[in-house]
Design a protein around this motif. Structure first.
Motif, PDB file in Angstrom:
ATOM      1  N   GLY A 173       0.822  -1.193   0.000  1.00 24.92           N
ATOM      2  CA  GLY A 173       0.000   0.000   0.000  1.00 24.92           C
ATOM      3  C   GLY A 173       0.857   1.245   0.000  1.00 24.92           C
ATOM      4  N   LYS A 174       0.188   2.354   0.217  1.00 23.95           N
ATOM      5  CA  LYS A 174       0.875   3.643   0.208  1.00 23.95           C
ATOM      6  C   LYS A 174       0.027   4.667   0.944  1.00 23.95           C
ATOM      7  CE  LYS A 174      -1.083   4.824  -4.321  1.00 23.95           C
ATOM      8  NZ  LYS A 174      -0.752   5.208  -5.700  1.00 23.95           N
ATOM      9  N   ALA A 175       0.619   5.821   1.197  1.00 21.98           N
ATOM     10  CA  ALA A 175      -0.109   6.961   1.745  1.00 21.98           C
ATOM     11  C   ALA A 175      -0.199   8.003   0.641  1.00 21.98           C
ATOM     12  CB  ALA A 175       0.610   7.531   2.957  1.00 21.98           C
ATOM     13  N   GLU A 176      -1.371   8.604   0.490  1.00 16.41           N
ATOM     14  CA  GLU A 176      -1.576   9.590  -0.573  1.00 16.41           C
ATOM     15  C   GLU A 176      -2.695  10.547  -0.198  1.00 16.41           C
ATOM     16  OE1 GLU A 176      -2.628   7.418  -4.122  1.00 16.41           O
ATOM     17  OE2 GLU A 176      -4.448   6.629  -3.237  1.00 16.41           O
ATOM     18  N   GLY A 177      -2.804  11.632  -0.954  1.00 12.95           N
ATOM     19  CA  GLY A 177      -3.869  12.598  -0.757  1.00 12.95           C
ATOM     20  C   GLY A 177      -3.381  13.861  -0.078  1.00 12.95           C
ATOM     21  N   ASP A 178      -4.322  14.780   0.142  1.00 13.94           N
ATOM     22  CA  ASP A 178      -4.046  16.057   0.794  1.00 13.94           C
ATOM     23  C   ASP A 178      -5.181  16.380   1.754  1.00 13.94           C
ATOM     24  OD1 ASP A 178      -1.633  16.917  -0.562  1.00 13.94           O
ATOM     25  OD2 ASP A 178      -2.863  17.272  -2.337  1.00 13.94           O
ATOM     26  N   GLY A 179      -4.854  17.106   2.796  1.00 14.01           N
ATOM     27  CA  GLY A 179      -5.883  17.558   3.731  1.00 14.01           C
ATOM     28  C   GLY A 179      -6.676  16.398   4.294  1.00 14.01           C
ATOM     29  N   GLU A 180      -7.996  16.538   4.314  1.00  9.32           N
ATOM     30  CA  GLU A 180      -8.850  15.480   4.848  1.00  9.32           C
ATOM     31  C   GLU A 180      -8.932  14.262   3.929  1.00  9.32           C
ATOM     32  OE1 GLU A 180     -12.611  17.214   5.921  1.00  9.32           O
ATOM     33  OE2 GLU A 180     -11.778  18.042   7.774  1.00  9.32           O
ATOM     34  N   LEU A 181      -8.314  14.337   2.752  1.00 12.55           N
ATOM     35  CA  LEU A 181      -8.237  13.180   1.855  1.00 12.55           C
ATOM     36  C   LEU A 181      -6.902  12.431   2.012  1.00 12.55           C
ATOM     37  CD1 LEU A 181      -9.904  14.527  -1.420  1.00 12.55           C
ATOM     38  CD2 LEU A 181     -10.884  13.024   0.331  1.00 12.55           C
ATOM     39  N   VAL A 236      -0.116   1.187  10.342  1.00 13.80           N
ATOM     40  CA  VAL A 236       0.886   2.060   9.713  1.00 13.80           C
ATOM     41  C   VAL A 236       0.223   3.358   9.258  1.00 13.80           C
ATOM     42  CG1 VAL A 236       2.411   2.313   7.705  1.00 13.80           C
ATOM     43  CG2 VAL A 236       2.466   0.208   9.058  1.00 13.80           C
ATOM     44  N   SER A 237      -0.964   3.243   8.665  1.00  9.04           N
ATOM     45  CA  SER A 237      -1.685   4.437   8.201  1.00  9.04           C
ATOM     46  C   SER A 237      -1.986   5.386   9.348  1.00  9.04           C
ATOM     47  CB  SER A 237      -2.991   4.037   7.509  1.00  9.04           C
ATOM     48  OG  SER A 237      -2.729   3.314   6.344  1.00  9.04           O
ATOM     49  N   GLU A 238      -2.394   4.822  10.467  1.00 10.35           N
ATOM     50  CA  GLU A 238      -2.794   5.637  11.606  1.00 10.35           C
ATOM     51  C   GLU A 238      -1.594   6.151  12.415  1.00 10.35           C
ATOM     52  OE1 GLU A 238      -6.599   5.516  14.453  1.00 10.35           O
ATOM     53  OE2 GLU A 238      -5.514   3.618  14.315  1.00 10.35           O
ATOM     54  N   LYS A 239      -0.664   5.282  12.729  1.00  6.91           N
ATOM     55  CA  LYS A 239       0.421   5.627  13.663  1.00  6.91           C
ATOM     56  C   LYS A 239       1.638   6.255  12.989  1.00  6.91           C
ATOM     57  CE  LYS A 239      -1.609   3.380  17.154  1.00  6.91           C
ATOM     58  NZ  LYS A 239      -2.878   3.928  17.432  1.00  6.91           N
ATOM     59  N   VAL A 240       1.956   5.831  11.763  1.00  5.79           N
ATOM     60  CA  VAL A 240       3.140   6.348  11.089  1.00  5.79           C
ATOM     61  C   VAL A 240       2.797   7.545  10.205  1.00  5.79           C
ATOM     62  CG1 VAL A 240       5.024   5.795   9.477  1.00  5.79           C
ATOM     63  CG2 VAL A 240       4.260   4.077  11.140  1.00  5.79           C
ATOM     64  N   TYR A 241       1.722   7.423   9.420  1.00  4.57           N
ATOM     65  CA  TYR A 241       1.388   8.457   8.445  1.00  4.57           C
ATOM     66  C   TYR A 241       0.262   9.388   8.888  1.00  4.57           C
ATOM     67  CZ  TYR A 241       4.556   6.119   5.268  1.00  4.57           C
ATOM     68  OH  TYR A 241       5.679   5.582   4.704  1.00  4.57           O
ATOM     69  N   ASP A 242      -0.399   9.085  10.009  1.00  8.96           N
ATOM     70  CA  ASP A 242      -1.441   9.942  10.571  1.00  8.96           C
ATOM     71  C   ASP A 242      -2.523  10.289   9.548  1.00  8.96           C
ATOM     72  OD1 ASP A 242      -2.613  11.358  12.704  1.00  8.96           O
ATOM     73  OD2 ASP A 242      -1.659  13.224  12.098  1.00  8.96           O
ATOM     74  N   THR A 243      -3.078   9.249   8.926  1.00 11.91           N
ATOM     75  CA  THR A 243      -4.081   9.450   7.881  1.00 11.91           C
ATOM     76  C   THR A 243      -5.501   9.454   8.461  1.00 11.91           C
ATOM     77  OG1 THR A 243      -4.281   7.084   7.363  1.00 11.91           O
ATOM     78  CG2 THR A 243      -2.574   8.318   6.184  1.00 11.91           C
ATOM     79  N   TYR A 244      -6.431   9.930   7.639  1.00 11.39           N
ATOM     80  CA  TYR A 244      -7.836   9.997   8.032  1.00 11.39           C
ATOM     81  C   TYR A 244      -8.590   8.689   7.815  1.00 11.39           C
ATOM     82  CZ  TYR A 244      -7.544  15.057   8.580  1.00 11.39           C
ATOM     83  OH  TYR A 244      -7.209  16.320   9.013  1.00 11.39           O
ATOM     84  N   ALA A 289     -12.858   4.548   8.127  1.00 16.97           N
ATOM     85  CA  ALA A 289     -12.379   5.751   8.810  1.00 16.97           C
ATOM     86  C   ALA A 289     -11.433   5.354   9.950  1.00 16.97           C
ATOM     87  CB  ALA A 289     -13.553   6.540   9.371  1.00 16.97           C
ATOM     88  N   LEU A 290     -10.407   6.167  10.142  1.00 12.59           N
ATOM     89  CA  LEU A 290      -9.473   5.970  11.253  1.00 12.59           C
ATOM     90  C   LEU A 290      -9.744   7.022  12.327  1.00 12.59           C
ATOM     91  CD1 LEU A 290      -6.236   5.189   9.196  1.00 12.59           C
ATOM     92  CD2 LEU A 290      -7.852   3.573  10.232  1.00 12.59           C
ATOM     93  N   ALA A 291      -9.027   6.953  13.420  1.00 10.44           N
ATOM     94  CA  ALA A 291      -9.292   7.810  14.583  1.00 10.44           C
ATOM     95  C   ALA A 291      -9.220   9.302  14.256  1.00 10.44           C
ATOM     96  CB  ALA A 291      -8.315   7.471  15.701  1.00 10.44           C
ATOM     97  N   LYS A 292      -8.357   9.683  13.315  1.00  5.36           N
ATOM     98  CA  LYS A 292      -8.215  11.102  12.968  1.00  5.36           C
ATOM     99  C   LYS A 292      -9.496  11.672  12.348  1.00  5.36           C
ATOM    100  CE  LYS A 292      -4.993  14.294  10.826  1.00  5.36           C
ATOM    101  NZ  LYS A 292      -3.665  14.452  10.261  1.00  5.36           N
ATOM    102  N   ASP A 293     -10.286  10.828  11.703  1.00  3.39           N
ATOM    103  CA  ASP A 293     -11.558  11.253  11.101  1.00  3.39           C
ATOM    104  C   ASP A 293     -12.655  11.117  12.160  1.00  3.39           C
ATOM    105  OD1 ASP A 293     -13.704  11.906   9.517  1.00  3.39           O
ATOM    106  OD2 ASP A 293     -13.496  10.186   8.167  1.00  3.39           O
ATOM    107  N   LYS A 343     -16.167  10.929  10.908  1.00  8.06           N
ATOM    108  CA  LYS A 343     -16.369   9.884   9.881  1.00  8.06           C
ATOM    109  C   LYS A 343     -16.831  10.456   8.539  1.00  8.06           C
ATOM    110  CE  LYS A 343     -15.720   6.675  13.079  1.00  8.06           C
ATOM    111  NZ  LYS A 343     -14.393   6.778  13.621  1.00  8.06           N
ATOM    112  N   LYS A 344     -16.345  11.646   8.204  1.00 13.14           N
ATOM    113  CA  LYS A 344     -16.730  12.279   6.936  1.00 13.14           C
ATOM    114  C   LYS A 344     -16.211  11.499   5.731  1.00 13.14           C
ATOM    115  CE  LYS A 344     -15.290  16.529   8.016  1.00 13.14           C
ATOM    116  NZ  LYS A 344     -15.036  17.974   7.846  1.00 13.14           N
ATOM    117  N   SER A 345     -15.098  10.813   5.898  1.00 17.54           N
ATOM    118  CA  SER A 345     -14.473  10.120   4.770  1.00 17.54           C
ATOM    119  C   SER A 345     -15.271   8.924   4.271  1.00 17.54           C
ATOM    120  CB  SER A 345     -13.075   9.644   5.158  1.00 17.54           C
ATOM    121  OG  SER A 345     -13.137   8.663   6.191  1.00 17.54           O
ATOM    122  N   ILE A 346     -16.224   8.471   5.064  1.00 14.65           N
ATOM    123  CA  ILE A 346     -16.970   7.272   4.659  1.00 14.65           C
ATOM    124  C   ILE A 346     -18.434   7.554   4.328  1.00 14.65           C
ATOM    125  CG2 ILE A 346     -15.416   5.690   5.843  1.00 14.65           C
ATOM    126  CD1 ILE A 346     -17.557   5.462   8.075  1.00 14.65           C
TER     127      ILE A 346
END
Length: 176
Positions: free
Chosen positions: A59-67, A97-105, A152-156, A159-162
């Motif tokens: 996988g990968k991390a991508e996007g900007d802002g809330e995306l 990894v998405s949540e703890k390393v990259y802090d994604t939504y 959605a992860l904890a940062k969201d 839950k707008k992303s879903i």
């Protein structure tokens, strides 16, 4: 017994038993190496105690802002190792990894709309269908829609992303 470890370049020469599944998207070597170089934390192999390749996730991390999100590019488990909770363990690593390393939504993935086994598996992992992408899987003998599934992860917090998109989109409308 199995264990999870970071995928290595040498694994590219021993994972044919996994990639020969007709529902597994297969890429060229430079594609895998690019992911391995840029997102090594997102590339994990499940291996048996005898050293056999059982499955992997990339996988990968991508996007900007809330995306800003984690993306599952490929998840596959060899047929002889299915129903052993490997897919869940691999997805847990990617989500962590998405949540703890990259802090994604959120985390997203694309799945063939006809692949009900995978769709139900992902729903069991807490994913929902966010939108349909018309003709996402296309080629000389292929033209199939994809579901963009999200969790959605904890940062969201809200839950707008879903919140499901009300209309299908075309591949050229994808943000990333």
């Amino acid at each position: 017994m199995s264990f999870l470890r970071r995928f290595t370049a040498d694994d590219l020469f021993s994972f044919n038993n996994i990639n020969l599944d007709p529902l597994t998207e297969t890429y060229n070597i430079s594609f895998y190496l690019g992911y391995l170089a840029q997102w090594p934390d997102y590339f994990v192999m499940a291996e048996s105690s005898s050293g056999a390749s059982m499955g992997y996730i990339m996988g990968k991390a991508e996007g900007d802002g809330e995306l800003w999100h984690g993306h599952v590019t490929a998840l596959t488990v060899a047929p002889e190792y299915r129903r052993m909770n490997l897919a869940k363990r691999l997805m847990d690593v990617l989500e962590n990894v998405s949540e703890k390393v990259y802090d994604t939504y959120f985390v997203d993935l694309f799945v063939r709309s006809s692949n009900s086994v995978a769709i139900n598996m992902y729903k069991g992992f807490g994913y929902t269908v966010y939108r349909t992408v018309l003709g996402y899987y296309s080629g000389p003998n292929d033209n199939e829609n994809a579901y963009d599934m999200r969790k959605a992860l904890a940062k969201d917090v809200h839950k707008k992303s879903i919140i499901p998109l009300k209309r299908p989109i075309k591949p050229e409308e994808l943000e990333w």
